[in-house]
Write a protein that holds these residues in place. Structure first.
Motif, PDB file in Angstrom:
ATOM      1  N   ASP A   1      -3.919 -20.203  21.621  1.00 37.88           N
ATOM      2  CA  ASP A   1      -2.718 -19.522  21.601  1.00 37.88           C
ATOM      3  C   ASP A   1      -2.483 -18.780  23.001  1.00 37.88           C
ATOM      4  O   ASP A   1      -3.311 -18.846  23.887  1.00 37.88           O
ATOM      5  CB  ASP A   1      -2.526 -18.492  20.458  1.00 37.88           C
ATOM      6  N   CYS A   2      -1.477 -17.872  23.242  1.00 40.03           N
ATOM      7  CA  CYS A   2      -1.188 -17.155  24.332  1.00 40.03           C
ATOM      8  C   CYS A   2      -2.211 -16.497  24.617  1.00 40.03           C
ATOM      9  O   CYS A   2      -2.270 -15.875  25.767  1.00 40.03           O
ATOM     10  CB  CYS A   2       0.114 -16.546  24.316  1.00 40.03           C
ATOM     11  N   LEU A   3      -3.022 -15.506  23.877  1.00 37.12           N
ATOM     12  CA  LEU A   3      -4.113 -14.908  24.236  1.00 37.12           C
ATOM     13  C   LEU A   3      -5.532 -15.457  24.475  1.00 37.12           C
ATOM     14  O   LEU A   3      -6.270 -14.902  24.856  1.00 37.12           O
ATOM     15  CB  LEU A   3      -4.280 -13.902  22.909  1.00 37.12           C
ATOM     16  N   GLY A   4      -5.444 -17.005  24.112  1.00 38.44           N
ATOM     17  CA  GLY A   4      -6.802 -17.374  24.446  1.00 38.44           C
ATOM     18  C   GLY A   4      -7.505 -17.843  23.170  1.00 38.44           C
ATOM     19  O   GLY A   4      -8.726 -18.307  23.391  1.00 38.44           O
ATOM     20  N   LEU A   5      -6.988 -17.606  21.917  1.00 38.28           N
ATOM     21  CA  LEU A   5      -7.733 -17.509  20.724  1.00 38.28           C
ATOM     22  C   LEU A   5      -7.579 -19.092  20.080  1.00 38.28           C
ATOM     23  O   LEU A   5      -6.484 -19.584  20.097  1.00 38.28           O
ATOM     24  CB  LEU A   5      -7.247 -16.559  19.655  1.00 38.28           C
TER      25      LEU A   5
ATOM     26  N   TRP B   1     -15.490 -18.029  27.746  1.00 35.61           N
ATOM     27  CA  TRP B   1     -15.834 -17.313  26.489  1.00 35.61           C
ATOM     28  C   TRP B   1     -16.848 -18.182  25.751  1.00 35.61           C
ATOM     29  O   TRP B   1     -17.856 -17.667  25.322  1.00 35.61           O
ATOM     30  CB  TRP B   1     -14.791 -16.710  25.437  1.00 35.61           C
ATOM     31  N   LEU B   2     -16.243 -19.452  25.592  1.00 39.64           N
ATOM     32  CA  LEU B   2     -17.302 -20.305  24.565  1.00 39.64           C
ATOM     33  C   LEU B   2     -18.514 -20.702  25.432  1.00 39.64           C
ATOM     34  O   LEU B   2     -19.377 -20.864  24.574  1.00 39.64           O
ATOM     35  CB  LEU B   2     -16.458 -21.575  24.211  1.00 39.64           C
ATOM     36  N   MET B   3     -18.531 -20.811  26.518  1.00 42.49           N
ATOM     37  CA  MET B   3     -19.651 -21.149  27.488  1.00 42.49           C
ATOM     38  C   MET B   3     -20.775 -19.986  27.210  1.00 42.49           C
ATOM     39  O   MET B   3     -21.796 -20.281  27.462  1.00 42.49           O
ATOM     40  CB  MET B   3     -19.293 -21.499  28.779  1.00 42.49           C
ATOM     41  N   ARG B   4     -20.419 -18.995  26.816  1.00 41.66           N
ATOM     42  CA  ARG B   4     -21.476 -17.723  26.491  1.00 41.66           C
ATOM     43  C   ARG B   4     -22.265 -18.361  25.458  1.00 41.66           C
ATOM     44  O   ARG B   4     -23.510 -17.780  25.175  1.00 41.66           O
ATOM     45  CB  ARG B   4     -20.725 -16.252  26.364  1.00 41.66           C
ATOM     46  N   SER B   5     -21.759 -19.044  24.568  1.00 42.41           N
ATOM     47  CA  SER B   5     -22.420 -19.468  23.382  1.00 42.41           C
ATOM     48  C   SER B   5     -23.578 -20.492  23.906  1.00 42.41           C
ATOM     49  O   SER B   5     -23.340 -21.628  24.698  1.00 42.41           O
ATOM     50  CB  SER B   5     -21.936 -20.028  22.186  1.00 42.41           C
ATOM     51  N   ARG B   6     -24.877 -20.373  23.789  1.00 44.65           N
ATOM     52  CA  ARG B   6     -26.154 -21.334  24.046  1.00 44.65           C
ATOM     53  C   ARG B   6     -25.883 -22.715  23.623  1.00 44.65           C
ATOM     54  O   ARG B   6     -26.023 -23.765  24.540  1.00 44.65           O
ATOM     55  CB  ARG B   6     -27.392 -20.817  23.767  1.00 44.65           C
ATOM     56  N   ARG B   7     -25.245 -23.010  22.462  1.00 39.47           N
ATOM     57  CA  ARG B   7     -25.238 -24.195  21.917  1.00 39.47           C
ATOM     58  C   ARG B   7     -23.955 -25.097  22.300  1.00 39.47           C
ATOM     59  O   ARG B   7     -24.138 -26.326  22.141  1.00 39.47           O
ATOM     60  CB  ARG B   7     -25.122 -24.141  20.211  1.00 39.47           C
TER      61      ARG B   7
ATOM     62  N   GLU C   1     -17.427 -29.362  16.666  1.00 45.01           N
ATOM     63  CA  GLU C   1     -16.226 -28.518  16.437  1.00 45.01           C
ATOM     64  C   GLU C   1     -16.296 -27.214  15.475  1.00 45.01           C
ATOM     65  O   GLU C   1     -15.893 -26.316  15.902  1.00 45.01           O
ATOM     66  CB  GLU C   1     -15.261 -29.298  15.289  1.00 45.01           C
ATOM     67  N   ALA C   2     -17.268 -27.491  14.903  1.00 45.54           N
ATOM     68  CA  ALA C   2     -17.864 -26.279  13.690  1.00 45.54           C
ATOM     69  C   ALA C   2     -18.531 -25.170  14.810  1.00 45.54           C
ATOM     70  O   ALA C   2     -18.368 -24.052  14.632  1.00 45.54           O
ATOM     71  CB  ALA C   2     -18.803 -26.659  12.658  1.00 45.54           C
ATOM     72  N   MET C   3     -19.274 -25.658  15.815  1.00 48.44           N
ATOM     73  CA  MET C   3     -19.894 -24.667  16.565  1.00 48.44           C
ATOM     74  C   MET C   3     -18.910 -23.893  17.561  1.00 48.44           C
ATOM     75  O   MET C   3     -19.094 -22.697  17.866  1.00 48.44           O
ATOM     76  CB  MET C   3     -20.793 -25.305  17.360  1.00 48.44           C
ATOM     77  N   VAL C   4     -17.770 -24.674  17.960  1.00 46.13           N
ATOM     78  CA  VAL C   4     -16.892 -24.065  18.638  1.00 46.13           C
ATOM     79  C   VAL C   4     -16.132 -22.897  17.738  1.00 46.13           C
ATOM     80  O   VAL C   4     -15.709 -21.803  18.143  1.00 46.13           O
ATOM     81  CB  VAL C   4     -15.684 -24.907  19.171  1.00 46.13           C
ATOM     82  N   LEU C   5     -15.915 -23.134  16.535  1.00 44.97           N
ATOM     83  CA  LEU C   5     -15.132 -22.428  15.674  1.00 44.97           C
ATOM     84  C   LEU C   5     -16.090 -21.349  15.281  1.00 44.97           C
ATOM     85  O   LEU C   5     -15.726 -19.958  15.391  1.00 44.97           O
ATOM     86  CB  LEU C   5     -14.887 -22.881  14.491  1.00 44.97           C
TER      87      LEU C   5
ATOM     88  N   THR D   1     -15.705 -17.189  16.235  1.00 44.11           N
ATOM     89  CA  THR D   1     -15.782 -16.234  15.221  1.00 44.11           C
ATOM     90  C   THR D   1     -16.761 -15.053  15.496  1.00 44.11           C
ATOM     91  O   THR D   1     -16.450 -13.973  15.535  1.00 44.11           O
ATOM     92  CB  THR D   1     -16.223 -16.948  13.702  1.00 44.11           C
ATOM     93  N   MET D   2     -17.698 -15.283  16.379  1.00 48.37           N
ATOM     94  CA  MET D   2     -18.825 -14.348  16.794  1.00 48.37           C
ATOM     95  C   MET D   2     -18.060 -13.601  18.091  1.00 48.37           C
ATOM     96  O   MET D   2     -18.482 -12.256  18.045  1.00 48.37           O
ATOM     97  CB  MET D   2     -20.020 -15.153  17.409  1.00 48.37           C
ATOM     98  N   LEU D   3     -17.214 -14.321  18.910  1.00 47.43           N
ATOM     99  CA  LEU D   3     -16.450 -13.364  19.760  1.00 47.43           C
ATOM    100  C   LEU D   3     -15.438 -12.372  19.112  1.00 47.43           C
ATOM    101  O   LEU D   3     -15.489 -11.241  19.512  1.00 47.43           O
ATOM    102  CB  LEU D   3     -15.636 -14.551  20.931  1.00 47.43           C
ATOM    103  N   PHE D   4     -14.961 -12.843  18.210  1.00 49.91           N
ATOM    104  CA  PHE D   4     -14.288 -11.946  17.555  1.00 49.91           C
ATOM    105  C   PHE D   4     -14.856 -10.629  16.870  1.00 49.91           C
ATOM    106  O   PHE D   4     -14.463  -9.507  16.931  1.00 49.91           O
ATOM    107  CB  PHE D   4     -13.385 -12.444  16.026  1.00 49.91           C
ATOM    108  N   TRP D   5     -16.106 -11.096  16.277  1.00 45.62           N
ATOM    109  CA  TRP D   5     -17.060 -10.213  15.812  1.00 45.62           C
ATOM    110  C   TRP D   5     -17.398  -9.092  16.817  1.00 45.62           C
ATOM    111  O   TRP D   5     -17.171  -8.022  16.437  1.00 45.62           O
ATOM    112  CB  TRP D   5     -18.166 -10.874  15.039  1.00 45.62           C
ATOM    113  N   TRP D   6     -18.040  -9.572  17.963  1.00 44.52           N
ATOM    114  CA  TRP D   6     -18.463  -8.629  18.905  1.00 44.52           C
ATOM    115  C   TRP D   6     -17.443  -8.233  19.850  1.00 44.52           C
ATOM    116  O   TRP D   6     -17.893  -7.013  20.368  1.00 44.52           O
ATOM    117  CB  TRP D   6     -19.575  -9.338  19.857  1.00 44.52           C
TER     118      TRP D   6
END
Length: 157
Positions: free
Chosen positions: A3-7, A90-96, A109-113, A117-122
């Motif tokens: 979306d416009c915010l990048g989510l 942001w997503l490339m911060r996840s090692r997987r 796809e599940a790992m992207v989602l 979710t972890m980005l929202f959390w942190w």
């Protein structure tokens, strides 16, 4: 798709031999089913062609192609493109997600989602929890890990 915010709104992972324009059809259909209030979609120049008319006729969406001007040489920031690039960083911060560990597209796809979710959390609620833990740590003489062990070990044995 973000979306416009990048989510992340929708994710589609395909094999390398599937062209992006062909993979966009089920992705746009999924986007339309989930988020019926969306009216405008910005897309890269690779999505130009019959996809624009198809989204207008079948999905009643406006697919606006963001093109790079031919008279400019070198690096140029395209309008709205930076939102997608920021989400990818942001997503490339996840090692997987930094390496291709997943064998199945559904797992990727599940790992992207999961990473979003972890980005929202942190980024949001997790920050509040860390502040709360820090305040607890200042009042509690034990470490946070020993505190969890005390609460979960029980007093019977």
């Amino acid at each position: 798709m973000v979306d416009c915010l990048g989510l992340v709104l929708a994710v589609a992972v395909t094999a390398a031999n599937v062209q992006d324009r062909d993979a966009a059809v089920p992705l746009l259909e999924r986007l339309r089913r989930r988020y019926f209030s969306i009216r405008l979609v910005w897309a890269d120049g690779g999505y130009a062609g019959s996809l624009v008319g198809w989204t207008r006729d079948k999905l009643r969406l406006t697919l606006e192609i963001v093109k790079r001007t031919d008279d400019v040489t070198g690096f140029v920031v395209l309008p709205r493109r930076w939102v997608v690039e920021r989400t990818l960083s942001w997503l490339m911060r996840s090692r997987r997600l930094a390496r291709d560990y997943e064998k199945l597209p559904a797992m990727h796809e599940a790992m992207v989602l999961w990473s979003m979710t972890m980005l929202f959390w942190w980024g949001g609620w997790g920050r509040r929890m860390r502040v709360w833990r820090r305040g607890l740590r200042q009042r509690w003489p034990y470490s946070w890990a020993s505190c969890c062990r005390i609460w979960t070990s029980g007093s019977g044995a």
